[in-house]
Design a protein around this motif. Structure first.
Motif, short mmCIF file in Angstrom:
data_model
loop_
_atom_site.label_atom_id
_atom_site.label_comp_id
_atom_site.label_asym_id
_atom_site.label_seq_id
_atom_site.Cartn_x
_atom_site.Cartn_y
_atom_site.Cartn_z
N THR A 273 0.94 -11.64 -5.26
CA THR A 273 0.75 -13.00 -5.04
C THR A 273 1.48 -13.77 -3.96
O THR A 273 2.87 -13.88 -4.05
N GLY A 274 0.57 -14.26 -2.99
CA GLY A 274 1.56 -14.81 -1.85
C GLY A 274 1.71 -13.93 -0.50
O GLY A 274 2.39 -14.66 0.26
N LEU A 275 1.56 -12.85 -0.90
CA LEU A 275 1.94 -11.61 0.37
C LEU A 275 0.82 -11.48 1.08
O LEU A 275 -0.39 -11.51 0.57
N PRO A 276 0.88 -10.84 2.38
CA PRO A 276 -0.23 -10.26 2.94
C PRO A 276 -0.91 -9.09 2.09
O PRO A 276 -0.01 -8.66 1.37
N ALA A 277 -2.24 -9.05 1.96
CA ALA A 277 -2.79 -8.27 0.95
C ALA A 277 -2.37 -6.68 1.11
O ALA A 277 -2.44 -5.96 0.12
N ASP A 278 -1.76 -6.29 2.13
CA ASP A 278 -1.15 -4.91 2.32
C ASP A 278 0.23 -4.87 2.07
O ASP A 278 0.99 -3.93 2.51
N SER A 279 0.84 -5.84 1.46
CA SER A 279 2.24 -5.91 1.24
C SER A 279 2.69 -5.71 -0.22
O SER A 279 3.87 -5.94 -0.53
N SER A 280 1.71 -5.87 -0.97
CA SER A 280 1.92 -5.57 -2.39
C SER A 280 2.50 -4.06 -2.58
O SER A 280 2.27 -3.18 -1.80
N TYR A 281 3.08 -3.91 -3.84
CA TYR A 281 3.88 -2.59 -4.18
C TYR A 281 2.94 -1.53 -4.54
O TYR A 281 3.10 -0.46 -4.14
N PRO A 282 1.65 -1.90 -5.16
CA PRO A 282 0.79 -0.91 -5.32
C PRO A 282 0.19 -0.27 -3.70
O PRO A 282 0.03 0.89 -3.70
N PHE A 283 -0.12 -1.29 -2.90
CA PHE A 283 -0.49 -0.66 -1.63
C PHE A 283 0.44 0.19 -0.97
O PHE A 283 0.00 1.20 -0.51
N LYS A 284 1.72 -0.31 -0.89
CA LYS A 284 2.84 0.46 -0.19
C LYS A 284 2.72 1.77 -0.82
O LYS A 284 3.10 2.58 -0.30
N LEU A 285 2.84 1.74 -2.38
CA LEU A 285 3.09 3.21 -2.95
C LEU A 285 1.95 3.92 -2.50
O LEU A 285 1.92 5.16 -2.51
N SER A 286 0.66 3.34 -2.47
CA SER A 286 -0.47 4.33 -1.89
C SER A 286 -0.39 4.80 -0.76
O SER A 286 -0.66 6.05 -0.55
N MET A 287 0.18 3.89 0.25
CA MET A 287 0.40 4.70 1.69
C MET A 287 1.63 5.75 1.43
O MET A 287 1.40 6.94 2.26
N GLU A 288 2.60 5.52 0.63
CA GLU A 288 3.68 6.50 0.63
C GLU A 288 3.22 7.94 -0.04
O GLU A 288 3.46 9.12 0.45
N LEU A 289 2.35 7.76 -1.11
CA LEU A 289 1.68 8.78 -1.52
C LEU A 289 0.35 9.65 -0.92
O LEU A 289 0.38 10.93 -1.06
N ASN A 290 -0.24 8.98 -0.07
CA ASN A 290 -1.38 9.54 0.42
C ASN A 290 -1.47 9.88 1.86
O ASN A 290 -2.00 10.53 2.57
N GLU B 112 0.52 11.96 4.87
CA GLU B 112 1.08 13.09 5.23
C GLU B 112 0.91 13.60 6.67
O GLU B 112 -0.25 14.03 7.05
N ASN B 113 2.06 13.64 7.15
CA ASN B 113 1.87 14.01 8.57
C ASN B 113 1.06 13.20 9.41
O ASN B 113 0.37 13.85 10.22
N ASP B 114 1.05 11.83 9.24
CA ASP B 114 0.32 10.85 9.98
C ASP B 114 -1.07 10.95 9.72
O ASP B 114 -2.11 10.38 10.45
N ILE B 115 -1.46 11.81 8.43
CA ILE B 115 -2.99 12.14 7.90
C ILE B 115 -3.06 11.31 6.73
O ILE B 115 -2.26 11.62 5.93
N TYR B 116 -4.16 10.50 6.50
CA TYR B 116 -4.39 9.87 5.09
C TYR B 116 -5.26 10.95 4.35
O TYR B 116 -6.34 11.18 4.88
N LYS B 117 -4.74 11.36 2.97
CA LYS B 117 -5.39 12.35 2.45
C LYS B 117 -5.60 11.47 0.81
O LYS B 117 -4.63 10.95 0.40
N LYS B 118 -6.83 11.60 0.40
CA LYS B 118 -7.17 11.18 -0.82
C LYS B 118 -6.68 11.80 -2.03
O LYS B 118 -7.23 12.75 -2.96
N LYS B 119 -5.28 11.58 -2.50
CA LYS B 119 -4.62 12.31 -3.53
C LYS B 119 -4.43 11.53 -4.57
O LYS B 119 -4.73 11.70 -5.61
#
Length: 249
Positions: A32-49, A51-58
């Protein structure tokens, strides 16, 4: 940003991901109140998916957090979205210091009186509610006088309706008051072979030792605990001007 399923996600579908993660919680999870791409679930998604500058649907990190949710509504959300997406592989539960109070407001029906579309409460009270709802919403949220009156109403309500049960149980941490919900999710996770990870959004205060209570509960029950206290204190000591209590981020 809300997708067609009603979750706080940019993703239109989660079908192609190898594993599913349900992120349960309140405004700290929603972001709430953050840019939509700043929530922890979004950041977690980026961390997990990524790899080597490529987004993979894991990992599909499905953000089920919503402002003012307590344990009761988190369990309802879990059951609802389990039917939609199937059994998740991971469940993340981020508790917060106002969870017990939010549960009381939900259980006594106070939250059911919010001005929302298709509300049975207002449909029974106001003739042609479905027709006047858009007008009322516009006046409350899109006009300055409406916004100010709404803030004043909430302030008066909070003064007059302060929850007595929290005062009576001030010697018991909020996390302990949520024990029933934690145990339900723990048993559900064991039954469905789900990895269950818990965390708490607030550090311990003189009046609420929820962080340490939940950490101990997780240890006793062999549940993983997201233990961020050491990192935050270390960062705060080295960057003293960084606000420690920066809500929702």
């Amino acid at each position: 940003y809300v997708n067609k399923f009603g979750t706080i996600n940019f993703e239109r579908s989660f079908e192609d991901y190898q594993k599913k993660i349900f992120a349960l919680g309140d405004s700290y999870t929603q972001g709430t109140g953050l840019p939509a791409d700043s929530s922890y679930p979004f950041k977690l998604s980026m961390e997990l998916n990524v790899e080597n500058d490529i987004y993979k649907k894991k990992f599909a990190v499905i953000n089920l957090g919503l402002s003012a949710y307590g344990g009761e509504q988190n369990i309802i959300a879990y059951k609802k979205y389990k039917k939609i997406f199937g059994t998740p592989d991971y469940v993340l539960y981020l508790g917060c210091g106002n969870d017990f109070n939010d549960d009381q407001l939900f259980l006594n029906g106070t939250k059911h009186k919010s001005l929302v579309q298709n509300s049975e409460f207002y449909r029974n009270k106001i003739l042609f509610f479905d027709d006047v709802y858009p007008i009322m919403q516009f006046l409350i949220h899109n006009t300055e006088i409406g916004k100010r009156l709404n803030i004043a109403r909430k302030q008066i309500y909070n003064i007059n309706k302060k929850d007595k049960k929290i005062q009576n149980n001030s010697n018991i941490s909020t996390a302990e008051l949520q024990k029933r919900h934690l145990e339900w999710l723990m048993k559900e996770s064991k039954k469905e072979n789900i990895k269950f990870i818990v965390g708490w959004a607030n550090l311990d205060t003189p009046n609420d030792k929820s962080y340490s209570w939940l950490k101990n509960w997780a240890t006793v029950n062999k549940v993983d605990f997201a233990d961020w206290e050491k990192l935050v204190i270390s960062t705060s000591n080295n960057v003293p001007d960084l606000p420690l209590y920066n809500d929702h981020s």
